[in-house]
Design an enzyme around this catalytic site. Sequence first.
Site, PDB file in Angstrom:
ATOM      1  N   ASP A 103       0.793  -1.236   0.000  1.00 37.99           N
ATOM      2  CA  ASP A 103       0.000   0.000   0.000  1.00 37.99           C
ATOM      3  C   ASP A 103       0.820   1.279   0.000  1.00 37.99           C
ATOM      4  OD1 ASP A 103       1.136   0.039   2.503  1.00 37.99           O
ATOM      5  OD2 ASP A 103      -0.664  -0.659   3.538  1.00 37.99           O
ATOM      6  N   GLU A 125      -0.285  -9.034  -0.897  1.00 40.22           N
ATOM      7  CA  GLU A 125      -0.912  -8.421   0.283  1.00 40.22           C
ATOM      8  C   GLU A 125      -2.115  -7.565  -0.144  1.00 40.22           C
ATOM      9  OE1 GLU A 125       0.557  -5.316   3.298  1.00 40.22           O
ATOM     10  OE2 GLU A 125       1.406  -7.136   4.128  1.00 40.22           O
ATOM     11  N   GLU A 139      -2.208   5.177   2.722  1.00 36.72           N
ATOM     12  CA  GLU A 139      -2.106   3.754   2.377  1.00 36.72           C
ATOM     13  C   GLU A 139      -3.452   3.110   2.051  1.00 36.72           C
ATOM     14  OE1 GLU A 139      -0.583   5.159   4.980  1.00 36.72           O
ATOM     15  OE2 GLU A 139       1.558   4.878   4.607  1.00 36.72           O
ATOM     16  N   HIS A 221       5.845   5.573  12.873  1.00 33.93           N
ATOM     17  CA  HIS A 221       6.189   6.391  11.704  1.00 33.93           C
ATOM     18  C   HIS A 221       4.999   6.885  10.897  1.00 33.93           C
ATOM     19  CE1 HIS A 221       5.192   3.442   8.587  1.00 33.93           C
ATOM     20  NE2 HIS A 221       5.599   2.528   9.426  1.00 33.93           N
ATOM     21  N   HIS A 254      12.975   5.727  12.802  1.00 35.77           N
ATOM     22  CA  HIS A 254      12.730   5.761  11.362  1.00 35.77           C
ATOM     23  C   HIS A 254      13.555   6.904  10.787  1.00 35.77           C
ATOM     24  CE1 HIS A 254      10.364   6.180   7.641  1.00 35.77           C
ATOM     25  NE2 HIS A 254       9.840   4.992   7.901  1.00 35.77           N
TER      26      HIS A 254
HETATM   27  C1  UD1 Z   1       6.618   5.075   3.662  1.00 35.75           C
HETATM   28  C2  UD1 Z   1       5.240   4.647   3.163  1.00 35.75           C
HETATM   29  C3  UD1 Z   1       4.474   3.919   4.254  1.00 35.75           C
HETATM   30  C4  UD1 Z   1       5.302   2.781   4.833  1.00 35.75           C
HETATM   31  C5  UD1 Z   1       6.634   3.316   5.285  1.00 35.75           C
HETATM   32  C6  UD1 Z   1       7.504   2.195   5.766  1.00 35.75           C
HETATM   33  C7  UD1 Z   1       4.039   6.081   1.568  1.00 35.75           C
HETATM   34  C8  UD1 Z   1       3.231   7.281   1.387  1.00 35.75           C
HETATM   35  N1  UD1 Z   1       4.466   5.836   2.806  1.00 35.75           N
HETATM   36  O1  UD1 Z   1       6.417   6.061   4.679  1.00 35.75           O
HETATM   37  O2  UD1 Z   1       3.284   3.376   3.705  1.00 35.75           O
HETATM   38  O3  UD1 Z   1       4.611   2.230   5.931  1.00 35.75           O
HETATM   39  O4  UD1 Z   1       7.291   3.959   4.174  1.00 35.75           O
HETATM   40  O5  UD1 Z   1       8.571   2.665   6.536  1.00 35.75           O
HETATM   41  O6  UD1 Z   1       4.298   5.364   0.626  1.00 35.75           O
HETATM   42  N2  UD1 Z   1      13.908   8.885   4.544  1.00 35.75           N
HETATM   43  C9  UD1 Z   1      15.278   8.833   4.475  1.00 35.75           C
HETATM   44  N3  UD1 Z   1      15.871   7.626   4.214  1.00 35.75           N
HETATM   45  C10 UD1 Z   1      15.157   6.491   4.021  1.00 35.75           C
HETATM   46  C11 UD1 Z   1      13.760   6.549   4.093  1.00 35.75           C
HETATM   47  C12 UD1 Z   1      13.133   7.750   4.349  1.00 35.75           C
HETATM   48  O7  UD1 Z   1      15.943   9.827   4.648  1.00 35.75           O
HETATM   49  O8  UD1 Z   1      15.741   5.440   3.800  1.00 35.75           O
HETATM   50  C13 UD1 Z   1      13.235  10.184   4.827  1.00 35.75           C
HETATM   51  C14 UD1 Z   1      13.275  11.139   3.612  1.00 35.75           C
HETATM   52  O9  UD1 Z   1      13.444  12.441   4.098  1.00 35.75           O
HETATM   53  C15 UD1 Z   1      11.878  10.985   3.021  1.00 35.75           C
HETATM   54  C16 UD1 Z   1      11.053  10.794   4.279  1.00 35.75           C
HETATM   55  O10 UD1 Z   1      11.862   9.963   5.128  1.00 35.75           O
HETATM   56  O11 UD1 Z   1      11.490  12.140   2.289  1.00 35.75           O
HETATM   57  C17 UD1 Z   1       9.698  10.171   4.073  1.00 35.75           C
HETATM   58  O12 UD1 Z   1       9.763   8.952   3.339  1.00 35.75           O
HETATM   59  P1  UD1 Z   1       8.417   8.383   2.618  1.00 35.75           P
HETATM   60  O13 UD1 Z   1       8.743   7.100   1.944  1.00 35.75           O
HETATM   61  O14 UD1 Z   1       7.789   9.434   1.782  1.00 35.75           O
HETATM   62  O15 UD1 Z   1       7.426   8.138   3.821  1.00 35.75           O
HETATM   63  P2  UD1 Z   1       7.501   7.150   5.044  1.00 35.75           P
HETATM   64  O16 UD1 Z   1       6.939   7.880   6.194  1.00 35.75           O
HETATM   65  O17 UD1 Z   1       8.845   6.544   5.140  1.00 35.75           O
HETATM   66  N1  UDP Z   2      12.080  -3.260  10.709  1.00 35.54           N
HETATM   67  C1  UDP Z   2      13.456  -3.368  10.567  1.00 35.54           C
HETATM   68  N2  UDP Z   2      14.260  -2.500  11.281  1.00 35.54           N
HETATM   69  C2  UDP Z   2      13.747  -1.558  12.119  1.00 35.54           C
HETATM   70  C3  UDP Z   2      12.342  -1.450  12.241  1.00 35.54           C
HETATM   71  C4  UDP Z   2      11.533  -2.317  11.515  1.00 35.54           C
HETATM   72  O1  UDP Z   2      13.945  -4.216   9.829  1.00 35.54           O
HETATM   73  O2  UDP Z   2      14.523  -0.828  12.735  1.00 35.54           O
HETATM   74  C5  UDP Z   2      11.212  -4.164   9.910  1.00 35.54           C
HETATM   75  C6  UDP Z   2      10.122  -4.895  10.672  1.00 35.54           C
HETATM   76  O3  UDP Z   2      10.602  -6.137  11.156  1.00 35.54           O
HETATM   77  C7  UDP Z   2       9.039  -5.068   9.607  1.00 35.54           C
HETATM   78  C8  UDP Z   2       9.219  -3.856   8.722  1.00 35.54           C
HETATM   79  O4  UDP Z   2      10.531  -3.353   8.991  1.00 35.54           O
HETATM   80  O5  UDP Z   2       9.248  -6.232   8.823  1.00 35.54           O
HETATM   81  C9  UDP Z   2       8.187  -2.823   9.045  1.00 35.54           C
HETATM   82  O6  UDP Z   2       8.501  -1.653   8.390  1.00 35.54           O
HETATM   83  P1  UDP Z   2       7.808  -0.274   8.721  1.00 35.54           P
HETATM   84  O7  UDP Z   2       7.366  -0.245  10.133  1.00 35.54           O
HETATM   85  O8  UDP Z   2       8.763   0.783   8.253  1.00 35.54           O
HETATM   86  O9  UDP Z   2       6.570  -0.254   7.710  1.00 35.54           O
HETATM   87  P2  UDP Z   2       5.071  -0.810   7.751  1.00 35.54           P
HETATM   88  O10 UDP Z   2       5.100  -2.263   8.071  1.00 35.54           O
HETATM   89  O11 UDP Z   2       4.322  -0.012   8.761  1.00 35.54           O
HETATM   90  O12 UDP Z   2       4.574  -0.525   6.387  1.00 35.54           O
END
Ligand code: UD1
Ligand code: UDP
Length: 385
Positions: A103, A125, A139, A221, A254
């Site tokens: 999602d 999923e 999502e 997050h 995160h």
């Molecule tokens: C995203 C997904 C969410 C998922 C989550 C898992 C969307 C809208 N959101 O949320 O569904 O549950 O990932 O963790 O698709 N950033 C970094 N390095 C990284 C990752 C993120 O710096 O490796 C920072 C960046 O500034 C980026 C911000 O996090 O702009 C947000 O990342 P984004 O993927 O847009 O949203 P998440 O909150 O991570």
């Molecule tokens: N996870 C990880 N390292 C971390 C935190 C989470 O590997 O420090 C793993 C966790 O075991 C799970 C996945 O990341 O499999 C969940 O990711 P996240 O919470 O970012 O996204 P969501 O599941 O909410 O989409």
Amino acid sequence: MSGPRTAARRIACVVGTRPEAIKMAPLIFALKREPVFEVRVVASGQHADMLTQALEYFGIEADVNLGVMESAQTLDHVTSAVLKGVGAFLDSAPQDMLLVHGDTTTTLGAALAAFYRKIPLGHVEAGLRSRDLTRPFPEEANRVLTDRISTLFFAPTRQAAENLRAEGVAEPRVFVTGNTVIDALFWTLGRGDAPLSGGLGLSLSLDKVPPGAPLALLTAHRRESWGAPLTRICGAARRLLEKYPALWFLVPLHKNPAVRETIAGELGGRPRVIFTEPLSYPEFVAAMNRSVFILSDSGGVQEEASALRKPVLILRDLSERPEALSEGTGVLVGTDGDRIEREASRILEDELYRASFAARVSPFGDGHAGERIAKIIRDYFSEER
Ligand code: UD1
Ligand code: UDP
């Protein structure tokens, strides 16, 4: 003499964020084991660091990385960059099927790229529903829209399949497969990469925690938790630390600055709080195993916690994973500080209640979802011939 060889079917698997990498890894393994498939992994790079970290652990190298991540990225940016990037990939390397997961915005952008090219789309999923388009945001919309244009639906549970049928998806295209995250979890446990007593780099960061001390694991997050809800969650953690002088919190942050600044601000400098960068997958599994309970708004963590039989307090107001609640593997606590404190206290104080989680059965799968999905895709193509 052998007959004419059937051309390999070209299957591209799209991953963009940490959970997509973890949950697609078992399926990528299963597809690669089938000689009939030519498998490509397309990384959107929606997450830069966290995606690479997860792919590396599973030894998966992306064939293409679109590198779309920007700091403070907008949904518009991610959606359009993924649509264009995956579209360009599909134009340069035509595929027989595209597989997306879950999602995220990568999921939706990639799904649209396949749809615009009339390429069959498999949704892994599929069928999860909270029935509120604002929670989780965006999502819930991403998964509803992706399901609307999918060809094959890999529903992790019977309930998810039921949701799809209720929306009119034709029965033969819906398959109950289990969730691939359980495959990933069992694979990791089976390799001994996440031993019960610490593991990898994690043992270093847990050195300070006395061996018998209760440890709580906190991750958060979700966009709808940014700001006041996250502040309330941290407030509850602070009060729990005051109430239970032996309690420790492990908080893998995160990478999103919107999240880490609040959490670091609210819990920074507190005794018995350990912050870490995102943990590698096996480290995180070890951390879940070491914890007495988990506080999380994550989808994947709820599923894993249930398989590990760890109590998980779900920091959401409503859930698209009702199985965790009906099977009693998780407790929906929302972001109300008093409720979180009350439920966590019950787990810490009531030994029988705590032990009851160890007896519950995970509704999310048996660890063979990836193989099942690969077989369904093989059958789909052989019926098509
Ligand atoms: C995203 C997904 C969410 C998922 C989550 C898992 C969307 C809208 N959101 O949320 O569904 O549950 O990932 O963790 O698709 N950033 C970094 N390095 C990284 C990752 C993120 O710096 O490796 C920072 C960046 O500034 C980026 C911000 O996090 O702009 C947000 O990342 P984004 O993927 O847009 O949203 P998440 O909150 O991570
Ligand atoms: N996870 C990880 N390292 C971390 C935190 C989470 O590997 O420090 C793993 C966790 O075991 C799970 C996945 O990341 O499999 C969940 O990711 P996240 O919470 O970012 O996204 P969501 O599941 O909410 O989409």
